[in-house]
Design an enzyme around this catalytic site. Structure first.
Site, PDB file in Angstrom:
ATOM      1  CE  LYS A 228      11.243-122.035 -12.128  1.00 37.42           C
ATOM      2  NZ  LYS A 228       9.514-122.468 -12.876  1.00 37.42           N
ATOM      3  NE  ARG A 262       5.630-117.025 -15.014  1.00 32.54           N
ATOM      4  CZ  ARG A 262       6.883-116.956 -13.954  1.00 32.54           C
ATOM      5  NH1 ARG A 262       7.242-117.309 -14.044  1.00 32.54           N
ATOM      6  NH2 ARG A 262       6.131-116.052 -13.398  1.00 32.54           N
TER       7      ARG A 262
END
Ligand code: 9MG
Length: 287
Positions: A228, A262
Site C-alpha cells: 500500500k 490480505r
C-alpha cells in the site's frame, strides 16, 4: 463496551476457513490488464494457476476482484464485473480446496458468484449499496465489512478524523449491528479498518498501532497492508519494491491479533506470520 465471543471455524459455502490462528488471504485481481494469454486476451487458466501457486504457498483463502478499488479508480458496471470474475470463480471452485472470497459491493455480483462457489463477500463499502445487506443475509456466507472514508474516486483528497481509531471502530460496530438486525449472524461477520481507504499515513499508522482495540471487540479482523501507498510514503519506495515492509506490517498486524492478512505475496507472508504466531502462542508462559 460490547465484546462478543465467536466460533473460530467459518463455513464458507462448504469450504472451511479456520481462524483459530492468523490466516493469509491471497489477492487475485481479475482486471483486463492482468493474466494475458500472451496476446491481448485475458486467460482464466493463468489466473487459476496463480491461485494454485498461492494455495501451495499457504493461502487459506483467495480474494477475487474484478473492479479496482485503488484511489481514483473508475467504477465498473455489474455486467462487466461479472464477465471478468465469473469464469475465474467457476474454474477455481473445483481447482482449489480453500474458500474463494469475492471482492465486490454489488448485490448482483454477490448472488451470481456465491451461486458459482464463492464463500465469502469482501465488501470495501461495508454493505452500504442498496440491497447489499439484505442480499448477504439470504446468501448464508460470511462477509467482511471494511471502513472507508469517502469513495475511491476522491477518498485521498483530504481525509479528516478527530480520533481515527474510535471513529473507524464505531463505524464498523454500527455496521455489524445493522447486519445482525438484518439477519446476518454475528458468526459470519469480519471487520476491516480499511488501511489506505480515506486515510493519510498518520491515520494508517495509528490504526495499526492500536489494532488490538478493534480486535478486542470480538469480530475477526481482516487487514490489507500489502504494497500500500503508506509504505511508499514512509520509505519512498515504488510499488514493486514493497515486499519486505509489507511483510513487516503483516507481522505487526498478526502480533496485534489480526485474524486474516490480505496480501499479494503469499509464501513470504505465510512464513513470517507463522513465525509470529509461534511466539504469540507461548503467551505469558516462561516456564
Ligand atoms: C479489495 N481490497 C483492497 N484493499 C483491501 C483491504 O485493505 N481490505 C479489504 N477487505 N479489501 C481490500
Amino acid at each position: 463496551m460490547n465484546q462478543i465471543s465467536l466460533n473460530k471455524i467459518l463455513d464458507c459455502n462448504g469450504k472451511t476457513l479456520d481462524l483459530s490462528q492468523p490466516q493469509v488471504m491471497g489477492v487475485l485481481n481479475v482486471t483486463p490488464d492482468s493474466f494475458s494469454d500472451g496476446g491481448h486476451f485475458f486467460s482464466a487458466e493463468k489466473a487459476v494457476e496463480q491461485a494454485q501457486r498461492m494455495v501451495e504457498g499457504g493461502a487459506a483463502i483467495i480474494d477475487v476482484g474484478g473492479e479496482s478499488t485503488r484511489p481514483g479508480a473508475e467504477p465498473v458496471p455489474a455486467e462487466e464485473e461479472l464477465h471478468r470474475v465469473l469464469p475465474v470463480i467457476e474454474a477455481l471452485q473445483a481447482a482449489i480446496p480453500v474458500p474463494i472470497s469475492i471482492d465486490t459491493r454489488k448485490p448482483e455480483v454477490m448472488r451470481a458468484t456465491v451461486a458459482a462457489g464463492a464463500g465469502l463477500i469482501n465488501d470495501v463499502y461495508a454493505l452500504q449499496a442498496q440491497d447489499a445487506m439484505a442480499t448477504v443475509a439470504t446468501l448464508g456466507v460470511p462477509v467482511c465489512l471494511m471502513h472507508m472514508q469517502g469513495l475511491p474516486e476522491t477518498m485521498q483528497d483530504n481525509p479528516e478524523y478527530t480520533d481515527v481509531v474510535e471513529e473507524v471502530t464505531g463505524f464498523l460496530m454500527a455496521r455489524a449491528d445493522a447486519c445482525i438486525a438484518a439477519g446476518i449472524p454475528a458468526e459470519r461477520i469480519l471487520v476491516d479498518p480499511g488501511f489506505g481507504f480515506g486515510k493519510i499515513v498518520q491515520h494508517n499508522l495509528q490504526l495499526l498501532h492500536h489494532l488490538d482495540r478493534l480486535v478486542s471487540r470480538g469480530y475477526p479482523v481482516l487487514v490489507g497492508l500489502s504494497r500500500k501507498s503508506l509504505i511508499g510514503k514512509v520509505l519512498d519506495l515504488p510499488v514493486d519494491n514493497r515486499l519486505y515492509p509489507s511483510v513487516a506490517l503483516a507481522v505487526l498486524a498478526a502480533w496485534k491479533g489480526a485474524a486474516v492478512i490480505r496480501t499479494h505475496d503469499v509464501r513470504e507472508t505465510v512464513e513470517a506470520v507463522r513465525m509470529c504466531q509461534a511466539v504469540r502462542a507461548v503467551g505469558d508462559n516462561t516456564g
